[in-house]
Scaffold this motif. Sequence first.
Motif, PDB file in Angstrom:
ATOM      1  N   GLY A 118     -10.777  39.804  33.715  1.00 58.07           N
ATOM      2  CA  GLY A 118     -10.450  41.217  33.688  1.00 58.07           C
ATOM      3  C   GLY A 118     -10.790  41.864  32.363  1.00 58.07           C
ATOM      4  N   GLN A 119     -10.439  43.137  32.265  1.00 57.99           N
ATOM      5  CA  GLN A 119     -10.747  43.892  31.045  1.00 57.99           C
ATOM      6  C   GLN A 119      -9.939  43.343  29.881  1.00 57.99           C
ATOM      7  N   PRO A 120     -10.587  43.025  28.788  1.00 56.40           N
ATOM      8  CA  PRO A 120      -9.872  42.457  27.642  1.00 56.40           C
ATOM      9  C   PRO A 120      -9.291  43.537  26.742  1.00 56.40           C
ATOM     10  N   VAL A 131      -9.878  39.932  23.147  1.00 59.77           N
ATOM     11  CA  VAL A 131      -8.706  39.134  23.502  1.00 59.77           C
ATOM     12  C   VAL A 131      -8.390  39.270  24.985  1.00 59.77           C
ATOM     13  N   TRP A 132      -8.120  38.122  25.609  1.00 61.93           N
ATOM     14  CA  TRP A 132      -7.560  38.084  26.952  1.00 61.93           C
ATOM     15  C   TRP A 132      -6.213  37.381  26.896  1.00 61.93           C
ATOM     16  N   LEU A 140      -6.960  33.908  24.945  1.00 56.81           N
ATOM     17  CA  LEU A 140      -8.330  33.616  24.535  1.00 56.81           C
ATOM     18  C   LEU A 140      -8.805  34.711  23.589  1.00 56.81           C
ATOM     19  N   VAL A 141      -9.358  34.308  22.449  1.00 58.63           N
ATOM     20  CA  VAL A 141      -9.883  35.251  21.471  1.00 58.63           C
ATOM     21  C   VAL A 141     -11.339  34.884  21.210  1.00 58.63           C
ATOM     22  N   LEU A 142     -12.247  35.751  21.634  1.00 61.03           N
ATOM     23  CA  LEU A 142     -13.672  35.559  21.375  1.00 61.03           C
ATOM     24  C   LEU A 142     -14.012  36.310  20.097  1.00 61.03           C
ATOM     25  N   LEU A 238     -12.196  51.807  21.380  1.00 63.23           N
ATOM     26  CA  LEU A 238     -11.726  50.511  21.864  1.00 63.23           C
ATOM     27  C   LEU A 238     -12.887  49.655  22.333  1.00 63.23           C
ATOM     28  N   PHE A 239     -13.669  50.163  23.280  1.00 62.92           N
ATOM     29  CA  PHE A 239     -14.832  49.422  23.766  1.00 62.92           C
ATOM     30  C   PHE A 239     -16.058  50.315  23.885  1.00 62.92           C
TER      31      PHE A 239
END
Length: 342
Positions: A118-120, A131-132, A140-142, A238-239
């Motif tokens: 989904g949208q992080p 981040v998810w 999870l942090v990419l 944000l994105f």
Amino acid sequence: MHADIEGAVRIARLAADFEWTWTVENIERFCRIAGWQQPVSDEFGFGAEILTDLRVSRPAAYAAYDSDFYQLTGLPEGEVPYIVVALSDAIPGDSPEIYEPLVDSFSEITDRLVPAFGQPFRLHGDRPRIVWDLPGLVTLVLELAFDRQKIGLKIANTWYHNDALRSEGAKDDYDYDYDDEDDDDEPELFPMADTWPSSMEPSECSAELAFGLARLPRDGVIQLSVDGEFVGLFAMGLFEVWCVISAGGGQRQGAQSPEELRLGLIDRGWSVPNPEAMSLWQRTIRWPAAYAEFRAFAEDFLSELVTLHPTAHPSDVGWYASIDPGTVGSVAWGTLRHSTGI
């Protein structure tokens, strides 16, 4: 530079489905399921090094579980705050061309993980981080670490991760460097001088601008001026990255009539401005994006800038970068936000 895209997706999915208790034994079981070698405690007792099966130059991961973490977070002794996994090779040098595959891989991994999780969220900070928050006490942090010139995946204990975010001034001071080389200092917010040297070609300027946009942190702002006059602004949301350009300046618009100017901007993808700020036009680009997308965005902006504010060379453009929108100079940030929707 090579990133193991498929390996990154596989490990992220495995971490999402794993039953985490965040003990040392739990980490050992995760390594067995992942096909990695068992953790080997480091010489300082801060955690354990892990040899992964990812196809990168140094396939390494690190599990942190030293006593400082327990005191900082209140975790029971023996719990593991996180594992950080190298997803790409480290690359030498410091130029836009070298970073292209790094930016592309970061964008591709994000695109591959969004359908699954989904949208992080995007973390505040001086590095691009996504981040998810997932069920089962795992976050999870990419992270795209330009200073370390690599991509990493942090598989974190959600309790620890959230507590760290709540802590005032929380930093990733314990992020493990999964290469043995010494790190360079954290790079500048926007890696360029106040102006471009006149010896740079326009294509070089757009490449450097694209690189700056790719690494612009959350709440980062780049304001541009010519002869002290505001001509444009980039702002990280944000994105997405916002671009605002000023079509004011009267005599600078050349032979175009206001209507010709307006229709031309619309045809080239710029949004009709708010009636309260008729001279300000805007466009956005998604974040993260492939380097080619940032490059095209930068080229379009510079082309538009020369049309609206003719200058002898892009070196006439002055730059001011900040992570505090309130510090932008010649244009009031509140007015911009209200007028453009940033």
